[in-house]
Design a protein around this motif. Structure first.
Motif, short mmCIF file in Angstrom:
data_model
loop_
_atom_site.label_atom_id
_atom_site.label_comp_id
_atom_site.label_asym_id
_atom_site.label_seq_id
_atom_site.Cartn_x
_atom_site.Cartn_y
_atom_site.Cartn_z
N GLU A 135 -34.04 12.20 -12.71
CA GLU A 135 -34.62 12.05 -13.17
C GLU A 135 -34.39 11.92 -14.85
N ALA A 136 -33.62 12.90 -14.84
CA ALA A 136 -32.65 12.54 -17.06
C ALA A 136 -31.89 12.05 -16.83
N CYS A 137 -31.09 12.03 -15.62
CA CYS A 137 -29.79 11.45 -15.39
C CYS A 137 -30.24 10.02 -15.63
N LEU A 138 -30.83 9.42 -14.22
CA LEU A 138 -31.06 7.83 -14.71
C LEU A 138 -32.18 7.18 -15.45
N ASP A 139 -32.82 7.88 -15.90
CA ASP A 139 -33.31 8.02 -17.44
C ASP A 139 -32.51 7.34 -18.61
N SER A 140 -32.13 8.09 -18.99
CA SER A 140 -30.48 7.78 -19.67
C SER A 140 -29.45 6.54 -19.27
N VAL A 141 -29.20 6.73 -18.05
CA VAL A 141 -28.78 4.92 -17.37
C VAL A 141 -29.43 3.97 -17.84
N THR A 142 -30.35 3.89 -17.22
CA THR A 142 -31.94 2.33 -17.57
C THR A 142 -31.77 2.08 -18.51
N GLY A 199 -26.90 -3.57 -21.23
CA GLY A 199 -27.68 -3.98 -19.82
C GLY A 199 -27.15 -4.73 -18.53
N ASP A 200 -26.09 -5.10 -18.96
CA ASP A 200 -25.15 -5.99 -17.85
C ASP A 200 -24.75 -4.76 -16.51
N LEU A 201 -25.58 -4.22 -14.95
CA LEU A 201 -24.84 -3.35 -14.79
C LEU A 201 -26.01 -3.07 -13.25
N GLU A 202 -25.08 -2.30 -12.73
CA GLU A 202 -25.71 -2.08 -11.09
C GLU A 202 -25.24 -0.53 -10.98
N ILE A 203 -26.76 -0.13 -10.28
CA ILE A 203 -26.64 1.26 -10.41
C ILE A 203 -26.80 1.91 -9.98
N ILE A 204 -26.08 2.72 -8.91
CA ILE A 204 -25.32 2.98 -7.63
C ILE A 204 -26.10 4.22 -7.03
N VAL A 205 -26.60 4.44 -7.08
CA VAL A 205 -26.48 5.93 -6.08
C VAL A 205 -26.70 6.28 -5.37
N VAL A 206 -26.19 7.75 -4.85
CA VAL A 206 -25.80 7.66 -3.33
C VAL A 206 -26.27 8.65 -3.56
N ASN A 207 -27.50 9.21 -2.29
CA ASN A 207 -28.60 10.27 -1.86
C ASN A 207 -27.62 11.23 -0.83
N ASP A 208 -26.80 11.84 -0.66
CA ASP A 208 -25.96 13.04 -0.49
C ASP A 208 -27.02 13.92 0.70
N GLY A 209 -27.45 13.08 1.49
CA GLY A 209 -28.31 13.89 2.17
C GLY A 209 -29.59 15.45 1.70
N SER A 210 -29.50 15.08 0.54
CA SER A 210 -30.69 15.45 -0.56
C SER A 210 -31.57 15.99 0.82
N GLY A 268 -33.99 12.37 -3.22
CA GLY A 268 -33.69 10.70 -3.05
C GLY A 268 -35.40 9.84 -3.25
N ASP A 269 -36.64 10.81 -2.87
CA ASP A 269 -38.10 10.11 -3.58
C ASP A 269 -37.75 9.74 -4.62
N ILE A 270 -37.55 10.43 -5.91
CA ILE A 270 -37.34 10.16 -7.46
C ILE A 270 -36.19 9.00 -7.40
N CYS A 271 -35.48 9.12 -6.60
CA CYS A 271 -34.45 8.15 -6.89
C CYS A 271 -34.93 6.52 -6.35
N LYS A 325 -29.64 0.02 -6.69
CA LYS A 325 -29.66 0.50 -5.45
C LYS A 325 -29.43 2.14 -4.84
N VAL A 326 -30.46 3.03 -3.99
CA VAL A 326 -29.98 4.17 -3.72
C VAL A 326 -29.60 3.74 -2.21
N ILE A 327 -28.79 4.53 -2.09
CA ILE A 327 -27.53 4.47 -0.42
C ILE A 327 -27.98 6.06 0.00
N ASP A 328 -28.47 6.29 1.48
CA ASP A 328 -29.04 7.20 1.77
C ASP A 328 -27.84 7.66 2.92
N ARG A 329 -27.44 8.82 3.14
CA ARG A 329 -25.36 9.27 3.75
C ARG A 329 -26.04 11.07 3.84
#
Length: 315
Positions: free
Chosen positions: A16-23, A28-39, A44-47, A58-62
């Motif tokens: 949460e602190a990580c994503l808060d610092s990025v958002t 502002g011209d960003l795309e934020i790609i979070v790769v949920n690596d089988g948590s 994953g829910d927080i993302c 964008k959240v990608i589950d793998r």
């Protein structure tokens, strides 16, 4: 646009602190790609909660495949002109990406390398300096291999032109992935912009891979051997720098494998590397003092190195 790639595995306490610092970045011209690596925790829910409130995410589950494969998955989905990497337990300075993008624009460099702060508690200097210098990629590789304070091999705290990753990717299933890739990326450019701005907060996490022993840490030996072979063939002027990095790894692995009762053939390989490379590094003025002290102690044999490391670990 900057693509920010964030691999995340079981980091519910920090994501949460990580994503808060990025958002909340001033850029502002960003795309934020979070790769949920089988948590298997609530990462994953927080993302997904963040993604519901911010269309840039964008959240990608793998399935779990490790940091390298997660980063590569993020790169597969990245569309920005530049890419930045943020680990899920770390944070960015509020103007980190604005600072890096500004330097990239002014310098016309494909890579911008800045500083990171390393501690247990987040803290940021304000304002950040926008001063920078441009050095050759060869010099940047050399400074990194000699492990000077001015350069490190982490891909975090840096900005890369995304097209560089069309030719090289992180090696899946290998630890020390940053050491394995940085010189290949640098070697694809002529110049690198270097800033002293501390744009990235690296959290000192005692549970992280680098802070606990695992047999996977033995990957460092192969990574350094592969790196040396590449440099011998492609940047021969940095042969001594590559050898010093191999020597440093040999010392580290000799100590760790002995402490953790790893198969003795590994320690023997490390000791042979130390004997082979120590004299040239001792005579090399670019080698850091820490390595030279280790080299001098090595002439007392491997037991002297182990005894010294145990004594130092008490302080």
């Amino acid at each position: 646009m900057i693509s920010v790639v964030i691999p995340a595995y079981n980091r519910e306490d920090y994501i949460e602190a990580c994503l808060d610092s990025v958002t909340r970045q001033s850029y502002g011209d960003l795309e934020i790609i979070v790769v949920n690596d089988g948590s298997t925790d609530s990462t994953g829910d927080i993302c997904r909660r963040f993604a519901a409130d911010d269309a840039r995410i964008k959240v990608i589950d793998r399935p779990n495949g490790g940091l390298s494969r997660a980063r590569n998955t993020g790169l597969d989905h990245a569309t920005g002109d530049f890419v930045a990497f943020v680990d899920s337990d770390d944070m960015l300075h509020p103007v980190a990406l604005e600072t890096l993008a500004g330097i990239a624009g002014k310098s016309s460099c494909d890579i911008v390398a800045a500083r990171y702060d390393y501690s247990e508690t987040p803290h940021f200097e304000a304002p950040l300096t926008d001063e920078y210098r441009v050095i050759s990629s060869e010099r940047a590789i050399g400074l990194t291999l000699y492990q000077t304070q001015s350069m490190n091999n982490s891909v975090c705290g840096k900005l890369f032109r995304r097209c560089l990753f069309d030719k090289v990717r992180f090696t899946g299933g290998t630890m020390f992935e940053d050491l394995d890739i940085f010189y290949k990326l640098y070697d694809m450019t002529d110049r690198i912009a270097v800033s002293k701005a501390p744009v990235y907060f690296y959290r000192a996490n005692p549970t992280s891979f680098i802070n606990r022993w695992s047999s996977a840490r033995l990957d460092a030996i192969k990574v350094c051997d592969d790196m040396a072979e590449y440099i011998y063939n492609n940047i021969p002027s940095l042969k001594k720098a590559a050898d010093d990095r191999r020597l440093s790894t040999a010392f580290n692995m000799l100590i760790n494998t002995t402490r953790n009762n790893v198969e003795p053939t590994v320690a023997k390989k490390c000791w042979n590397t130390i004997k082979q490379l120590r004299l040239q590094s001792l005579l090399n003025p670019k080698v850091r003092l820490k390595n030279k002290i280790g080299i001098i102690m090595s002439y007392g044999g491997p037991k002297t190195i182990i005894s010294l490391s145990r004594w130092l670990s008490k302080y």
